[in-house]
Design a protein around this motif. Sequence first.
Motif, PDB file in Angstrom:
ATOM      1  N   TRP A 125       0.828  -1.220   0.000  1.00 23.53           N
ATOM      2  CA  TRP A 125       0.000   0.000   0.000  1.00 23.53           C
ATOM      3  C   TRP A 125       0.861   1.268   0.000  1.00 23.53           C
ATOM      4  CZ3 TRP A 125       0.426  -3.408   4.011  1.00 23.53           C
ATOM      5  CH2 TRP A 125       0.899  -2.925   5.229  1.00 23.53           C
ATOM      6  N   ALA A 126       2.012   1.172  -0.666  1.00 21.80           N
ATOM      7  CA  ALA A 126       2.924   2.320  -0.742  1.00 21.80           C
ATOM      8  C   ALA A 126       2.965   2.934  -2.136  1.00 21.80           C
ATOM      9  CB  ALA A 126       4.326   1.898  -0.320  1.00 21.80           C
ATOM     10  N   TYR A 127       2.063   2.531  -3.013  1.00 24.55           N
ATOM     11  CA  TYR A 127       2.080   3.046  -4.376  1.00 24.55           C
ATOM     12  C   TYR A 127       1.579   4.488  -4.447  1.00 24.55           C
ATOM     13  CZ  TYR A 127       2.918  -1.703  -6.067  1.00 24.55           C
ATOM     14  OH  TYR A 127       3.468  -2.930  -6.309  1.00 24.55           O
ATOM     15  N   ALA A 128       2.132   5.228  -5.401  1.00 18.61           N
ATOM     16  CA  ALA A 128       1.647   6.587  -5.664  1.00 18.61           C
ATOM     17  C   ALA A 128       0.246   6.519  -6.271  1.00 18.61           C
ATOM     18  CB  ALA A 128       2.597   7.306  -6.621  1.00 18.61           C
ATOM     19  N   PRO A 129      -0.577   7.555  -6.050  1.00 15.57           N
ATOM     20  CA  PRO A 129      -1.911   7.569  -6.649  1.00 15.57           C
ATOM     21  C   PRO A 129      -1.817   7.430  -8.165  1.00 15.57           C
ATOM     22  CG  PRO A 129      -1.698   9.314  -5.017  1.00 15.57           C
ATOM     23  CD  PRO A 129      -0.330   8.746  -5.207  1.00 15.57           C
ATOM     24  N   GLY A 130      -2.748   6.709  -8.716  1.00 13.40           N
ATOM     25  CA  GLY A 130      -2.760   6.483 -10.161  1.00 13.40           C
ATOM     26  C   GLY A 130      -3.711   5.365 -10.494  1.00 13.40           C
ATOM     27  N   VAL A 135       0.430  -2.485 -10.235  1.00 12.25           N
ATOM     28  CA  VAL A 135       1.346  -3.590 -10.505  1.00 12.25           C
ATOM     29  C   VAL A 135       2.729  -3.190 -10.026  1.00 12.25           C
ATOM     30  CG1 VAL A 135       0.001  -4.449 -12.452  1.00 12.25           C
ATOM     31  CG2 VAL A 135       1.809  -2.762 -12.841  1.00 12.25           C
ATOM     32  N   GLU A 136       3.623  -4.152 -10.015  1.00 11.47           N
ATOM     33  CA  GLU A 136       4.917  -3.974  -9.369  1.00 11.47           C
ATOM     34  C   GLU A 136       5.782  -2.883  -9.998  1.00 11.47           C
ATOM     35  OE1 GLU A 136       3.448  -8.089  -8.359  1.00 11.47           O
ATOM     36  OE2 GLU A 136       3.447  -6.794 -10.144  1.00 11.47           O
ATOM     37  N   ASP A 137       5.542  -2.564 -11.249  1.00  8.31           N
ATOM     38  CA  ASP A 137       6.333  -1.522 -11.898  1.00  8.31           C
ATOM     39  C   ASP A 137       5.841  -0.108 -11.603  1.00  8.31           C
ATOM     40  OD1 ASP A 137       8.034  -3.348 -13.072  1.00  8.31           O
ATOM     41  OD2 ASP A 137       6.860  -3.494 -14.925  1.00  8.31           O
ATOM     42  N   LEU A 140       6.359   4.201  -6.339  1.00  7.02           N
ATOM     43  CA  LEU A 140       5.966   4.352  -4.943  1.00  7.02           C
ATOM     44  C   LEU A 140       5.627   5.817  -4.664  1.00  7.02           C
ATOM     45  CD1 LEU A 140       8.593   2.066  -3.146  1.00  7.02           C
ATOM     46  CD2 LEU A 140       6.317   1.475  -4.010  1.00  7.02           C
ATOM     47  N   ASP A 141       4.885   6.030  -3.588  1.00  7.07           N
ATOM     48  CA  ASP A 141       4.363   7.366  -3.257  1.00  7.07           C
ATOM     49  C   ASP A 141       5.405   8.175  -2.482  1.00  7.07           C
ATOM     50  OD1 ASP A 141       2.621   9.477  -3.045  1.00  7.07           O
ATOM     51  OD2 ASP A 141       1.321   8.529  -1.549  1.00  7.07           O
ATOM     52  N   LEU A 142       6.513   8.469  -3.137  1.00 10.46           N
ATOM     53  CA  LEU A 142       7.631   9.144  -2.471  1.00 10.46           C
ATOM     54  C   LEU A 142       7.343  10.606  -2.156  1.00 10.46           C
ATOM     55  CD1 LEU A 142      10.545   7.600  -4.552  1.00 10.46           C
ATOM     56  CD2 LEU A 142       9.793   6.940  -2.266  1.00 10.46           C
ATOM     57  N   GLU A 143       6.311  11.171  -2.766  1.00  9.12           N
ATOM     58  CA  GLU A 143       5.946  12.565  -2.504  1.00  9.12           C
ATOM     59  C   GLU A 143       4.812  12.681  -1.500  1.00  9.12           C
ATOM     60  OE1 GLU A 143       7.828  14.959  -3.715  1.00  9.12           O
ATOM     61  OE2 GLU A 143       9.010  13.355  -4.627  1.00  9.12           O
ATOM     62  N   ALA A 144       4.519  11.619  -0.788  1.00  7.60           N
ATOM     63  CA  ALA A 144       3.451  11.649   0.217  1.00  7.60           C
ATOM     64  C   ALA A 144       3.774  12.640   1.326  1.00  7.60           C
ATOM     65  CB  ALA A 144       3.257  10.250   0.797  1.00  7.60           C
ATOM     66  N   ASP A 145       2.780  12.967   2.116  1.00  8.54           N
ATOM     67  CA  ASP A 145       2.953  13.890   3.235  1.00  8.54           C
ATOM     68  C   ASP A 145       2.950  13.151   4.566  1.00  8.54           C
ATOM     69  OD1 ASP A 145       2.924  16.179   1.580  1.00  8.54           O
ATOM     70  OD2 ASP A 145       0.722  16.134   1.522  1.00  8.54           O
TER      71      ASP A 145
END
Length: 247
Positions: A125-130, A135-137, A140-145
Motif C-alpha cells: 500500500w505504498a504506491y503513488a496515486p494512479g 502492478v509492481e512496476d 511508490l508514493d515518495l511525494e506523500a505527506d
Amino acid sequence: MREKIFVAGAAGAIGTALVPLLTEAGYDVYGSTRRADRAHALEARGVTPVVVDVFDAEALRVALVRIRPEIVVHQLTDLPTDLDPKLMAEAAHRNARVRTEGTRNLVAAAMAAGSRRLVAQSIAWAYAPGRSPHVEDDPLDLEADGIRRVSVGGVAALERSVLGAVGIKATVLRYGQIYGPGTSTAVPKGASPVHVEAAAWAAVMALRHVQGGVFNIAEDNAEVSSEKAKRELGWYASLRLPRGLAS
C-alpha cells in the motif's frame, strides 16, 4: 547437508507462520530475536535462536558469518501491539529505521556471510496515486505527506538495499494488510488484505523462484494486482499451513 536459512524476525507474525513451513521443508533454520526471553520459544519450535539487534551491525555480521546461511529472510518490523492508533505515529519512525538502517545492516551481513538468496518483507500500500490495480512496476508514493512519507521512504530504502545486494538473488514481497493468528485482527481489513499464513507461503515460494524480483502478495482487490505472484511463484491467497503445523 541441509541448507541453512536465517530468518530475521522469526518471532514476529509472519515469522511464526513461516518457521514451521521451513522446518517441514528440511531447512536448518536459525531465527533472530532481539529479546533473550523469546529464545526458548524459538528453540521449542525447532529453530536455533540468535539473539541479536539488527541495529548492531558488527554483532549481526559476526553472527551471520559464523552461521553462513545460504538464505536470509527479512521479516523484521517494529509495530505496537494491535496496531494501537495512539502509538502508530511514533512507531512509523521506528519501523522506517528498521527498514532503512536495519535492512542495510542485514544485507551487509548477508553479503559478508556469502549468502546467495535474500527474501524481504515490504508492503503493497505504498504506491503513488494512479490507475489501479497497481502492478509492481508502478512508482511508490515518495511525494506523500506526513507519516505516510516516513513509511514509504522506509519501504523505498529497504527495497533499494535488498535489490542492490551484490552477488545475491533478491526478492521483495509487497504484502497487503496482514490478518490472522498473531496479527492485530482475525478478519480481513484494509484495501488489500492477505492472511498471515498465505504471506508465509509466499516467502517459501520465493525461495524456489529462479529470477527473484518484486511481487505483490494480497487477496484479489481493486487496489493491487497479485497476478505476477500467481503466475511466476504459483502463489494463491487461499494457502494456509498444513494441518498439524499451525500453532
